[in-house]
Design an enzyme around this catalytic site. Sequence first.
Site, PDB file in Angstrom:
ATOM      1  N   SER A  96      -5.063 -23.713-187.342  1.00 24.81           N
ATOM      2  CA  SER A  96      -5.163 -23.764-188.465  1.00 24.81           C
ATOM      3  C   SER A  96      -4.907 -22.684-189.208  1.00 24.81           C
ATOM      4  O   SER A  96      -3.821 -22.719-190.072  1.00 24.81           O
ATOM      5  CB  SER A  96      -7.018 -24.068-188.735  1.00 24.81           C
ATOM      6  OG  SER A  96      -7.347 -24.671-189.344  1.00 24.81           O
ATOM      7  N   ASP A 237      -4.264 -26.553-196.005  1.00 26.31           N
ATOM      8  CA  ASP A 237      -3.748 -25.325-194.913  1.00 26.31           C
ATOM      9  C   ASP A 237      -3.071 -26.052-193.122  1.00 26.31           C
ATOM     10  O   ASP A 237      -2.047 -27.088-193.414  1.00 26.31           O
ATOM     11  CB  ASP A 237      -5.503 -25.351-194.205  1.00 26.31           C
ATOM     12  CG  ASP A 237      -5.521 -26.034-193.350  1.00 26.31           C
ATOM     13  OD1 ASP A 237      -5.221 -27.348-193.280  1.00 26.31           O
ATOM     14  OD2 ASP A 237      -6.454 -25.323-192.293  1.00 26.31           O
ATOM     15  N   ASP A 239      -3.259 -26.643-190.464  1.00 26.85           N
ATOM     16  CA  ASP A 239      -3.066 -28.245-189.682  1.00 26.85           C
ATOM     17  C   ASP A 239      -2.899 -28.686-190.590  1.00 26.85           C
ATOM     18  O   ASP A 239      -3.228 -30.232-189.913  1.00 26.85           O
ATOM     19  CB  ASP A 239      -4.019 -27.661-188.493  1.00 26.85           C
ATOM     20  CG  ASP A 239      -5.089 -27.266-188.986  1.00 26.85           C
ATOM     21  OD1 ASP A 239      -5.524 -27.091-190.284  1.00 26.85           O
ATOM     22  OD2 ASP A 239      -5.799 -27.692-188.374  1.00 26.85           O
ATOM     23  N   ASP A 241      -6.181 -30.449-192.314  1.00 35.94           N
ATOM     24  CA  ASP A 241      -7.633 -30.743-192.187  1.00 35.94           C
ATOM     25  C   ASP A 241      -8.554 -30.262-193.567  1.00 35.94           C
ATOM     26  O   ASP A 241      -9.651 -30.784-193.377  1.00 35.94           O
ATOM     27  CB  ASP A 241      -8.135 -30.327-191.070  1.00 35.94           C
ATOM     28  CG  ASP A 241      -8.555 -28.966-190.435  1.00 35.94           C
ATOM     29  OD1 ASP A 241      -8.237 -27.681-191.153  1.00 35.94           O
ATOM     30  OD2 ASP A 241      -9.486 -28.674-189.351  1.00 35.94           O
TER      31      ASP A 241
END
Length: 448
Positions: A96, A237, A239, A241
């Site tokens: 992430s 961000d 990744d 999400d």
Amino acid sequence: MGKLFGTNGVRGVFGKDFTLQFVHDLTLSLAAYFKKGPILVGYDGRDSSPILAKVICSTLNYSGLDCNLGGLVPTPALEYATKKLGYSGGIMITASHNPPQYNGIKPVASDGVEISREDETKIEQIYFEKKWPKFKKIGKTGTESRVISTYINGIKSQVNHKKIRSKKLTVVLDLGNGAQAAAAPNLCKTLGCRTFLINEKIDGQFSGRGSEPTPQNLQKLSKTVLKTKAALGIAFDGDGDRSIFCDNQGKILTGDKSALLLANHILNKHPKSKVVTCLNSSSAIEELAAKTKSKVIRTKVGSVEVSRKMVPQKALIGFEENGGFMYGKHNQVRDGAMTLALALDLLAGSGKSMTDEITSIPKSYTTKDKISCTKEQATKIINALKKEHKNYDTTDGIKMIFDDKNWVMIRPSGTEPIARIYAEADSQQRLEQTMSKYIKKIKSMLVS
């Protein structure tokens, strides 16, 4: 028994505590948990991700499970495709917003939502007791080329895409050198937007501004929004999400403020709905929900907590204060591109500017910070604060409540050696005073 899962998946520093041996053993445990294939595997843009994908697919095959590799995709795309394309489960390789040296694994259930805390515990038990599948047959690894197209079509179906196309909105995307570069620009194109891109090249080192969008590193986004006279700016961000908004005047919005904006838009269309959010989100959501006779349900911090509460409650909306927004009609997970589409839907429908829309939601003054400390030190701080305060909630760390609109919350991070501090106040001045007071107090406790 030890603990592998943090607030969001399993993470570590690649080659240090997140080794190929560890990933192999964890994947054997995941294979025992999933029991059958096919499993959809995807990864973010980190340098170590393709290596980990090979280990994970090979280990699943060794365990007798078939899997398909979706390639480099945003986390919410992998999650949605797992559900929509009928997979038994999914494995997303991502850390992430963590720095580049980290990587991680996020298991996804067949319903397209991150696995529950109870299932995390089951996987940890399998791992520590080495209850792994015995070799019987070899599974196969194929490719899955439909992840992005399935994802974009799913998002489009949830908004008035014809109306959005007719408005020809100008949008600035700060892709943060991350995985949403594989989807968000395509989504904007299909929605007829004039799009300007920042940090659009996928780069495992996140060399443009880092993997986490913060007010301090989004100045280029602000300037580009003003320069291009865009209706909206949005930063993702690592990744993809989570998303942080920039309004048409170049102002970066907190995750709470953008969530209130979208919740207001959605609840006005669907009154008497349910909203799930964490303890550290603004209390303004209760005020807003009351206007549409909607119900707010609070959880511990973490997208898993919110997502897994949304499913049985059939909640329409879920959100975190960090820019993670969940739209139940699409999927009960954080989704940066779905959030973008909802913002475009709001602007296209109202004909107002983002700045004007903000005036229609309750005023909310929130902030957050972090201090380096171990979990043991964080526990010591929480115990000390319990003795000083009468009205507090220890569901997750400690939330000291002064009244409906004034509180401070401290909790140890589930992914890094830090304590996070959150606060809300009824004015900017009081917010700054409260935050300053508690940061000084915590720092003094660390040295005492």
